[in-house]
Structures are given as C-alpha cells and as structure tokens.
Design an enzyme around this catalytic site. Structure first.
Site, PDB file in Angstrom:
ATOM      1  N   HIS A  33     -35.560 -31.724 -12.274  1.00 15.04           N
ATOM      2  CA  HIS A  33     -36.219 -31.960 -12.962  1.00 15.04           C
ATOM      3  C   HIS A  33     -37.599 -32.806 -12.686  1.00 15.04           C
ATOM      4  CE1 HIS A  33     -34.826 -30.936 -17.168  1.00 15.04           C
ATOM      5  NE2 HIS A  33     -33.106 -31.009 -16.304  1.00 15.04           N
TER       6      HIS A  33
ATOM      7  N   LEU B  74     -27.857 -21.364 -11.752  1.00 16.87           N
ATOM      8  CA  LEU B  74     -28.427 -19.880 -10.958  1.00 16.87           C
ATOM      9  C   LEU B  74     -29.066 -18.987 -10.676  1.00 16.87           C
ATOM     10  CD1 LEU B  74     -25.089 -19.503  -8.998  1.00 16.87           C
ATOM     11  CD2 LEU B  74     -26.054 -20.987  -8.434  1.00 16.87           C
ATOM     12  N   SER B  75     -30.564 -18.903 -11.573  1.00 15.00           N
ATOM     13  CA  SER B  75     -31.488 -18.317 -11.409  1.00 15.00           C
ATOM     14  C   SER B  75     -31.264 -16.720 -11.862  1.00 15.00           C
ATOM     15  CB  SER B  75     -32.375 -19.080 -10.924  1.00 15.00           C
ATOM     16  OG  SER B  75     -33.753 -18.947 -11.377  1.00 15.00           O
ATOM     17  N   SER B  76     -30.851 -16.627 -12.572  1.00 13.69           N
ATOM     18  CA  SER B  76     -30.738 -15.121 -12.994  1.00 13.69           C
ATOM     19  C   SER B  76     -31.823 -14.612 -13.576  1.00 13.69           C
ATOM     20  CB  SER B  76     -29.152 -14.975 -13.090  1.00 13.69           C
ATOM     21  OG  SER B  76     -29.382 -15.071 -14.539  1.00 13.69           O
TER      22      SER B  76
ATOM     23  N   GLU C 261     -41.370 -15.788 -17.928  1.00 15.08           N
ATOM     24  CA  GLU C 261     -40.950 -17.191 -19.045  1.00 15.08           C
ATOM     25  C   GLU C 261     -41.434 -18.143 -19.671  1.00 15.08           C
ATOM     26  OE1 GLU C 261     -37.342 -17.764 -16.013  1.00 15.08           O
ATOM     27  OE2 GLU C 261     -36.703 -19.066 -17.153  1.00 15.08           O
TER      28      GLU C 261
ATOM     29  N   ASP D 208     -37.802 -21.847 -10.153  1.00  9.92           N
ATOM     30  CA  ASP D 208     -36.685 -20.555  -9.584  1.00  9.92           C
ATOM     31  C   ASP D 208     -38.036 -19.410  -9.153  1.00  9.92           C
ATOM     32  OD1 ASP D 208     -35.747 -22.356 -11.177  1.00  9.92           O
ATOM     33  OD2 ASP D 208     -34.766 -21.700 -12.397  1.00  9.92           O
TER      34      ASP D 208
HETATM   35  P1  ADP Z   1     -30.291 -18.156 -15.068  1.00 12.98           P
HETATM   36  O1  ADP Z   1     -31.717 -18.362 -14.625  1.00 12.98           O
HETATM   37  O2  ADP Z   1     -29.575 -19.534 -15.058  1.00 12.98           O
HETATM   38  O3  ADP Z   1     -28.870 -17.568 -14.964  1.00 12.98           O
HETATM   39  P2  ADP Z   1     -31.578 -18.108 -17.863  1.00 12.98           P
HETATM   40  O4  ADP Z   1     -30.923 -18.521 -18.820  1.00 12.98           O
HETATM   41  O5  ADP Z   1     -32.555 -18.540 -16.682  1.00 12.98           O
HETATM   42  O6  ADP Z   1     -30.135 -19.030 -16.979  1.00 12.98           O
HETATM   43  O7  ADP Z   1     -30.766 -16.558 -17.461  1.00 12.98           O
HETATM   44  C1  ADP Z   1     -29.738 -16.071 -17.764  1.00 12.98           C
HETATM   45  C2  ADP Z   1     -30.541 -15.272 -18.774  1.00 12.98           C
HETATM   46  O8  ADP Z   1     -31.372 -14.283 -17.604  1.00 12.98           O
HETATM   47  C3  ADP Z   1     -29.539 -14.255 -19.355  1.00 12.98           C
HETATM   48  O9  ADP Z   1     -28.593 -15.121 -20.623  1.00 12.98           O
HETATM   49  C4  ADP Z   1     -29.956 -13.040 -19.692  1.00 12.98           C
HETATM   50  O10 ADP Z   1     -30.318 -12.589 -20.818  1.00 12.98           O
HETATM   51  C5  ADP Z   1     -31.346 -12.949 -18.303  1.00 12.98           C
HETATM   52  N1  ADP Z   1     -30.559 -11.920 -17.816  1.00 12.98           N
HETATM   53  C6  ADP Z   1     -30.202 -12.743 -16.186  1.00 12.98           C
HETATM   54  N2  ADP Z   1     -29.476 -10.935 -15.110  1.00 12.98           N
HETATM   55  C7  ADP Z   1     -29.129  -9.926 -16.538  1.00 12.98           C
HETATM   56  C8  ADP Z   1     -29.026  -8.713 -16.054  1.00 12.98           C
HETATM   57  N3  ADP Z   1     -28.252  -8.294 -15.352  1.00 12.98           N
HETATM   58  N4  ADP Z   1     -28.682  -7.562 -17.180  1.00 12.98           N
HETATM   59  C9  ADP Z   1     -29.559  -8.741 -18.118  1.00 12.98           C
HETATM   60  N5  ADP Z   1     -29.898  -9.730 -18.812  1.00 12.98           N
HETATM   61  C10 ADP Z   1     -29.700 -10.782 -17.510  1.00 12.98           C
HETATM   62 MG    MG Z   2     -33.470 -19.350 -15.555  1.00  9.55          MG
END
Ligand code: ADP
Ligand code: MG
Length: 389
Positions: A32, A122-124, A157, A169
């Site tokens: 943070h 893990l920043s998907s 974002e 991220d």
């Molecule tokens: P993190 O970044 O830690 O994974 P976040 O809440 O910031 O968590 O982002 C996760 C969100 O990103 C998921 O809830 C979804 O809405 C979106 N997301 C990530 N990967 C995918 C995917 N492969 N398909 C659809 N949505 C995705």
């Molecule tokens: Mg995220």
C-alpha cells in the site's frame, strides 16, 4: 485449454488479427505504498492472460471470456451504459481510453483466456488491461510506448472500473523482465530493474478467500491515507506524499490524528523504509536479512494496516517456521488473496505440501501453491497460443 485461435474462430467465425499476453505479478515488498507516492517492488509470475482481438467495420462489440464461459454483446454507442457483467469493464475501460485518443470508431471482437487466478492479489486485472492495450496498440498501428500503455491501463482501472489502485500492477505487468524485480517510484512513475539473486526462489500460496476491491476496505484505506495527508499538511507544509514522511513525523504529530489513522500512517512510512533496506540487503547478498524484512512487512500489515486475514497469517506463520524460508508475507492488497515466500533452493515441494496440509486441517480448504520464476512482462504474441502454465 483450447488453442485461443480456435476459440476465436468458433466464437466469431473469423480468425483473430492480434494476440497479446500479460503475466500476473507478485508484490514482493511495498505494501500500500504505491498510492502513497512510495517505492514498491513487484515481479511477474509464470501465469499469463491472453487477449485475441479483431477490429470490426461496424459498431458491434463482442467479448468472450473462456474463464467465465460467457459471451457479451454490446455496441460502440451503448457499451458505457452499464448493465454488462463486471468483467467486461476491464477491456471496455481500455477501449474507452483509445476512444478518448480519437483513434477508434468501430467495434471489435475479443476473446480472453487466462491461467491467472482472479481476485487473489496476483493482478489478473492489470494483465487483462495491459494485454488488451497491447492488442489495440498493435491493430491500430499506434506504436505507443509501454509507458503510455501502462498509464492508459491504470486510468482504465481508476476511472472506468472504479478501483483507486496505484501504479504498481500495470507497471510491473507492463515492464516485467525475466529474472528482474521491478522497482517503482510511484511518486514519479519511474522504475528500474533489479536482478533477482540466482539462489532465491519464489513460492506463491493462495488462500481460498478472494477479495473484492470496489466498495471494500481497500477504498477505505485509500481514504484513511488521504485523510492523514490532509491532517499532516496543516503542520508540515508542502508534503505531497505520505510515504515521504519520516517515522519521527508520525511520532511527533500522532496527537492530531486518531489512533487508527496514526497506525495506517506508521505502516506506510515504515514500509517505505523497509523497501529501501530490502534492496540494499539483497544488493549486499544478505538474503536472510532481506527475508526478515518481508516478515516485518507482514507483521505491519497485520497489526498496523489491518489488511491481513487469519488465513494469510496462518500461511505466513507456517512458512516462517521452516528454516529454508527466508521470509514470507501477504502479497497485494490483502484481506485474502495470496501470500509469497522467498526461499532457498532447499525448500522442497514436500515442504510446500506440508504447509498446504496444515492449512487444510485448519480451514478445511486446500490452498493452491506453486513455485515461479520471474518472467517477462506483457508482449504481442506472434506464435500460436501455447498454455505453458
Ligand atoms: P486481481 O487483479 O488481484 O486478480 P481484481 O479484483 O483487481 O483482482 O481483478 C479481478 C477481476 O478481473 C475479475 O473479477 C474479473 O472481473 C476480471 N478478470 C480477470 N481475468 C479475467 C478473465 N480471464 N476473464 C474475465 N474476467 C477477468
Ligand atoms: Mg487487480
């Protein structure tokens, strides 16, 4: 997982025109600190997300997520009206940024497919944004530099998805290098790459608790940090970033903050110093000491910033009790999600399994875990999609 080219063909009856990928990341240390103008260190992990894209010559927008197993259809004139599944906000936010550049009038077809766990720190989300931005950049022939794509993804974002995240991220996911830690100075947006020592291994353990960042304690902490800055700027003129204060400032002025705000501030200010010391100790080859700083970071998250959870504390406690673990901490926003451990090569899969066993008997859910090398960041893919994870 099917070849993404085939999925694209099956969904839309034509072939993809651009394919880009981006990895997930771990936050190594600097918890943070990014939205407080501090320094933070991250590294790209082995899990990747792929975006396949084709621009259309009409106004239709079609999105398919292989992970959600969901297809959404909208249009250029209605996509921002809400009412779409939440996951579509990430690519549409990036699309919206390109529209603000005035560079795109028509719709597109997109497939996303990923091995990055979602909502686990893990920043998907940044991977989704950066892969989308790269694919648009490629097809529109813009040749925007990575720094511009990082900024554009970050704005998507913040503005479109509505998460007030810092720059960590997108910067790590965008600029990641093989075996390179990305050291970001969030007050300037500049970063440098620090070669990770070859005898360090990273392990990731997932709790079974996901986080939700919108309308969450994340936003609350963001507000608390801003309130500290507003309060302190009355007595320390000219301060712009909480992370740039000295721990003595917090001691001197905690009288004008309530106890909670003083603890949040102390976490940020001390964490900022830990980041610098961590780099110095790694540089000097004192990996043991660097590991101790990871433990101290976790302890501060738990007691001062209050963004840990019983599951994360348990994992970190188990890991730290193993001699081949240099250090461990929660990684990312907290309140669930993943923990990471920095270990020597002696830490074995048997050790990791034993930690998972202990967790399972405590919480009746098995945590996923894996070891990861430090991988390269977002890129345009020229070869066929191979899911190497
Ligand atoms: P993190 O970044 O830690 O994974 P976040 O809440 O910031 O968590 O982002 C996760 C969100 O990103 C998921 O809830 C979804 O809405 C979106 N997301 C990530 N990967 C995918 C995917 N492969 N398909 C659809 N949505 C995705
Ligand atoms: Mg995220």
């Amino acid at each position: 997982m099917q070849n993404i080219r085939q999925v694209f063909q099956d969904q839309f009856n034509h072939s993809l025109a651009a394919l880009a990928s981006a990895p997930g990341r771990v936050e190594v240390i600097g918890n943070h600190t990014d939205y407080n103008g501090g320094t933070v260190i991250g590294a790209c992990i082995k899990k990747r997300l792929y975006v396949a894209l084709r621009l259309r010559d009409d106004q239709v927008i079609r999105l398919f997520s292989q992970n959600e197993d969901e297809r959404v259809e909208t249009s250029v004139s209605t996509y921002s009206n809400g009412d779409l599944p939440h996951w579509t906000a990430y690519p549409l936010g990036v699309f919206d940024e390109f529209r603000m550049l005035g560079s795109i009038e028509n719709g597109f077809d997109m497939v996303v497919s990923s091995s990055i766990p979602t909502g686990e720190g893990l920043s998907s989300s940044a991977a989704f944004e950066m892969a989308t931005a790269l694919a648009f950049n490629e097809l529109l022939g813009h040749d925007l530099p990575t720094s511009a794509l990082v900024g554009l993804s970050h704005r998507a974002e913040n503005r479109y998805v509505g998460v007030p995240c810092g720059l960590l991220d997108q910067t790590v996911v965008g600029f990641g290098k093989t075996d390179g830690l990305i050291v970001l100075d969030a007050s300037t947006g500049r970063h440098h790459v620090f070669q990770i020592p070859s005898d360090v291994r990273l392990f990731i353990f997932r709790t079974h608790i996901r986080h939700e960042l919108r309308h969450s304690p994340y936003e609350q902490r963001h507000r608390e940090c801003r309130n500290v800055l507003i309060a302190l700027s009355k007595v320390i003129p000219g301060i712009r970033h909480l992370a740039h204060l000295h721990p003595m400032d917090i001691t001197a002025y905690d009288i004008i903050m309530d106890d909670i705000l003083a603890r949040r501030a102390r976490h940020v200010v001390e964490e900022q110093r830990r980041v610098g010391t961590f780099l110095r100790t790694l540089h000097e080859g004192d990996i043991r000491e660097a590991g101790q700083l990871l433990n101290a970071s976790h302890h501060s998250s738990r007691s001062l910033f209050e963004n840990s959870s019983p599951e994360l504390d348990f994992l970190v406690g188990q890991l730290c009790a193993i001699p081949s673990v240099h250090g461990a901490r929660l990684s990312g926003a907290g309140w669930g999600g993943a923990a990471m451990a920095m270990t020597s090569s002696e830490f074995s899969e048997t050790d990791a399994s034993a930690v998972a066993d202990a967790y399972e008997s405590m919480f009746e859910a098995r945590p996923g875990w894996w070891t990861t090398s430090v991988c390269e960041g977002a890129k345009v893919e020229s070869e066929d999609f191979v899911d190497a994870n």
